[in-house]
Write an enzyme that holds these catalytic residues in place. Structure first.
Site, PDB file in Angstrom:
ATOM      1  N   ASP A  48      -9.109  -4.345  -5.892  1.00  0.00           N
ATOM      2  CA  ASP A  48      -8.491  -3.609  -4.841  1.00  0.00           C
ATOM      3  C   ASP A  48      -9.642  -2.639  -4.703  1.00  0.00           C
ATOM      4  O   ASP A  48     -10.071  -1.824  -5.628  1.00  0.00           O
ATOM      5  CB  ASP A  48      -7.218  -2.986  -5.289  1.00  0.00           C
ATOM      6  N   SER A  80       0.798  -1.247  -0.015  1.00  0.00           N
ATOM      7  CA  SER A  80       0.108  -0.163   0.046  1.00  0.00           C
ATOM      8  C   SER A  80       0.886   1.295   0.131  1.00  0.00           C
ATOM      9  O   SER A  80       1.465   1.214  -0.880  1.00  0.00           O
ATOM     10  CB  SER A  80      -1.005   0.016   1.164  1.00  0.00           C
ATOM     11  N   HIS A 109      -7.548  -5.324  -1.818  1.00  0.00           N
ATOM     12  CA  HIS A 109      -6.275  -4.638  -1.227  1.00  0.00           C
ATOM     13  C   HIS A 109      -5.213  -5.487  -0.507  1.00  0.00           C
ATOM     14  O   HIS A 109      -4.034  -5.341  -0.806  1.00  0.00           O
ATOM     15  CB  HIS A 109      -6.752  -3.517  -0.547  1.00  0.00           C
TER      16      HIS A 109
END
Length: 820
Positions: free
Chosen positions: A761, A688, A795
């Protein structure tokens, strides 16, 4: 020279070394050949070595749910990683939500598979068999700790079941739970009834998307200033709106558990919340209101909050919020927000409203005020308190004339907690907490609460004392504590317990006798060698006095042979950095290839940026595609390497690259000076925002041989209204946005880069296209990269297939490009 030629046979160790080098060279040759081919790499799910797969497949520790009085607990058995088929279940993506339409609930992957009730000391243990074909989606205790309720999943809408301390089996309360906008149920104050949201009785089939579009998709704005983060899964067209209408609609019902009686109260409507009043006569019901927004997630939708009589027909509008338009960055809506019941009074509503127009940049003497309104919820509300900064929390004390109020100073990132007198000026307030939100060393801990007979939580007080549990962060590592503090004397505190050095033990709950006297407390203990288990400690006893409540075993004993230590080292500008260093089992002192895994954080000052976070004395748990697996393959791993970005909140990102570069250099130089790592064989990785950091370091420094970037964002022009803690827009700080877009520096990324992204995501700003475009840029400018897209994953990577595949990709990439 004459004489016989001597034949020297290599030792077994030398033969093994030669074999490893030969195989590694062969692997590199194959990989180089593959990288020269045009087109995609070979497909199919891959796995690392079987012994690493076995570590991932180890049974997980059960989930323990303590009762509010800590006298009993529920033990929920869990399965391992979900299968890809579970992750791939159809997801209906609407208004920022991911829904399982067949279940009328949010998409969910983790379920309980067994249930047992036990008392604290384990003298009572009762297995509670689940009905065939069911699994546990959620559960909770009633506030009086006599009953518990759980949502069971059988593939369709959830079923509400319940149990009790004196019952040997579970009982069905009602089928057809609706958990799209709510959790499905909430307890009434009597602990014997629940409010539920149910699938509408007369719901027909869902709307179907037309085979041919009925018209174009049109958005329009007129003089509206609504800067928003880049969200996924928004409503797109008329069909999405119709489908949201269908899936969001539920009916509110009252369920008597003992009588198995269901009384439907209202609906169908898009009910987003229902909270019973302390006297059990009313419920605060939040209902979403049209028009549906195609530019906001659910949190920005308009809604009305109504007081609804549970045994009558009265329904009174308490507050209404339109769609969240014209809300500035880090601002709030105007009008009532955080509408809730007070813990005092039979049915008293409290809420907060902005006094600065919701704009944090507007000058204002006071930014927020709390108000209250009694039944019948008509007439002007009474002001409870005004705050100089933004309201962030409210809590009730036993004394109905006082409450705890927390406020947040956005500009300084500062928090204050007040013991406030209701309706009085600040001269009668007491300041209990006044510190930087980043100051972990000064954190006094979280306040403990308890449910009262009326169901609402209040601060747990005994005389003038209330209790706190804190993480106890300090330079040598966290040492959690249990304190009591006087409400009437700021700073008057008494430490009741603190974790011993060399281990990690955190208090969880207080235990009282029949008279309400605190006699003991439950803790969660772990150490580098001992897995987490619950303990019961007598209050005031010696540190060594405790009773072991659980006996969970080590699921991965090989990690106990890994050396782990907290390392500290200075950055060139004087900021003190830290990280947790992991060294392979039986390390012989030779220099190792190094994996640095990090996630940058923002700070206002160097002092708080220099504080140590975490502890080296916890139990090493490895979950998902963790970089810690590298340590079992002969790498040193610097986990949680601090990458602080220090500066004013408005402009700190202007020096982001310089500061993370200096932090990375300091880490490598420190471990090089200690003889741990080979500075020519260092890889960087992150997930991330950590992935963005890793790519930025590859683009702007020459410190790393290769990188791994998972689910990141690399083009900040695609997140023009802020990212992470950035509060300026692209048009206010174009130079900073462009500087922090490593896509624009793709031609400078010469170290090999592995890009991994979930195909679905859902995280704000990290759309899968971010990785795809960076890969294309590197490929088009002569760099070396590999782009892995994980079908069905979001994610974070959840399925067993994806986790194993990502580990195999990471190992192969760094073995080729870092270990060398």
């Amino acid at each position: 020279m004459g004489g016989r030629t001597r034949v020297i046979l290599p030792s077994a160790a030398r033969r093994r070394t030669f074999a490893r080098r030969f195989l590694a060279a062969a692997l590199r040759a194959v990989q180089r050949a593959r990288s020269m081919r045009d087109g995609p790499a070979p497909a199919g799910w891959r796995q690392p070595e079987p012994w690493i797969t076995a570590l991932l497949d180890a049974p997980p520790t059960p989930w323990l749910v303590l009762a509010p009085d800590a006298a009993h607990l529920l033990e929920v058995g869990l399965t391992g990683l979900p299968a890809l088929s579970d992750v791939a279940r159809p997801k209906t993506k609407l208004a920022g939500l991911r829904l399982d339409a067949a279940r009328s609930a949010r998409h969910q992957l983790v379920f309980g598979t067994s249930l047992a009730l036990r008392d604290l000391r384990g003298t009572l243990r009762r297995e509670l068999p689940l009905p065939p074909g069911r699994r546990i989606a959620s559960l909770s205790w009633s506030h009086d700790a006599r009953h518990f309720a759980l949502v069971l999943d059988a593939g369709g809408p959830g079923e509400l079941w319940w149990g009790a301390l004196d019952r040997a089996e579970l009982s069905l309360a009602t089928p057809g739970l609706h958990a799209v906008l709510t959790d499905g149920f909430t307890w009434l104050p009597d602990g014997a009834r629940v409010l539920v949201t149910l699938v509408p009785e007369r719901r027909g089939p869902p709307p179907t998307r037309p085979a041919v579009a009925t018209g174009p998709v049109v958005l329009e704005t007129r003089a509206e200033t609504t800067p928003q983060r880049t969200h996924q899964d928004l409503l797109q067209d008329e069909h999405d709106e119709a489908l949201f209408d269908y899936l969001a609609a539920s009916e509110l019902a009252l369920v008597d558990l003992e009588a198995a009686r269901v009384e439907r109260l209202e609906g169908p409507a898009p009910i987003a919340g229902a909270e019973p009043s302390p006297d059990g006569r009313w419920a605060l019901v939040q209902v979403l209101e049209k028009p549906w927004s195609r530019t906001h997630t659910l949190a920005g939708f308009g809604h009305g909050t109504f007081a609804r009589e549970l045994h009558g027909a009265r329904r009174v509008l308490v507050a209404r919020q339109p769609v969240a338009a014209n809300v500035p960055i880090e601002g709030v809506r105007t009008g009532p927000r955080a509408v809730q019941w007070s813990a005092h009074g039979g049915a008293r509503v409290v809420y907060v409203e902005a006094l600065d127009g919701g704009d944090p940049r507007a000058p204002a003497e006071h930014r927020d005020r709390w108000l209250e309104l009694d039944e019948p919820f008509a007439g002007p509300a009474r002001e409870v308190a005004r705050l100089e900064q933004r309201a962030s929390a409210i809590a009730w004390l036993a004394d109905p004339t006082r409450l705890l109020l927390r406020e947040w100073d956005r500009d300084r990132r500062w928090t204050r907690l007040w013991n406030a007198a209701v309706g009085a000026d600040r001269s009668r307030w007491t300041l209990l907490d006044d510190r930087s939100a980043n100051d972990r060393y000064a954190d006094p801990g979280s306040i403990l609460f308890e449910p009262r007979a009326r169901g609402r939580r209040i601060v747990r007080q005994r005389g003038p004392w209330f209790f706190r549990i804190g993480s106890g962060e300090e330079q040598g590592g966290a040492r959690p504590f249990l304190d009591r503090e006087r409400l009437d004397e700021p700073g008057a505190r008494e430490r009741l317990f603190q974790c011993a050095s060399g281990e990690h033990e955190r208090p969880l709950a207080l235990v009282e006798d029949e008279l309400g006297v605190v006699t003991s407390f439950v803790t969660r203990h772990e150490s580098p060698r001992d897995p987490p288990n619950l303990r019961l400690r007598p209050l005031g006893a010696e540190v060594g006095a405790f009773e072991r409540l659980t006996d969970f075993h080590d699921p991965a004993p090989i990690f106990r042979r890994v050396r782990k230590e907290l390392v500290r080292y200075p950055r060139a500008d004087g900021v003190q950095l830290s990280g947790t260093l992991h060294l392979p089992p039986d390390w012989d002192g030779r220099r190792l290839p190094l994996v640095v895994w990090a996630y940058p954080r923002e700070f206002v000052d160097a002092d708080t940026a220099s504080q140590v976070r975490g502890t080296p004395f916890d139990f090493t748990r490895v979950a998902g595609p963790s970089p810690l697996y590298f340590v079992l393959r002969g790498y040193a791993v610097l986990e949680g390497a601090e990458m602080p970005v220090v500066g004013h909140p408005e402009t700190m990102n202007d020096r982001f690259l310089e500061q993370i570069g200096a932090s990375a250099q300091a880490a490598i130089e420190h471990l090089d000076a200690r003889g741990v790592c080979d500075p020519a064989r260092v890889g960087i990785g992150g997930h991330s925002y950590g992935a963005f950091m890793a790519v930025a370091l590859l683009a702007t420094t020459g410190l790393f041989k290769a990188g791994i970037a998972r689910s990141g964002a690399y083009n900040r022009t695609l997140t023009p209204f802020g990212f992470q803690s950035e509060r300026r827009t692209l048009w206010e700080a174009p130079a900073s946005y462009l500087k922090l877009s490593p896509l624009l520096d793709a031609h400078r990324i010469r170290a090999p880069l592995l890009l991994v992204h979930g195909a679905e995501d859902e995280n704000s700003g990290t759309h899968p296209e971010q990785s795809a475009r960076l890969f294309q840029a590197i490929r088009g400018t002569g760099g070396t990269a590999r782009h892995v897209v994980l079908p069905h994953e979001g994610h974070g990577y959840r399925s067993r297939e994806a986790v194993l595949h990502v580990l195999a990709e990471m190992f192969e990439w760094f073995d080729e490009h870092v270990r060398g």
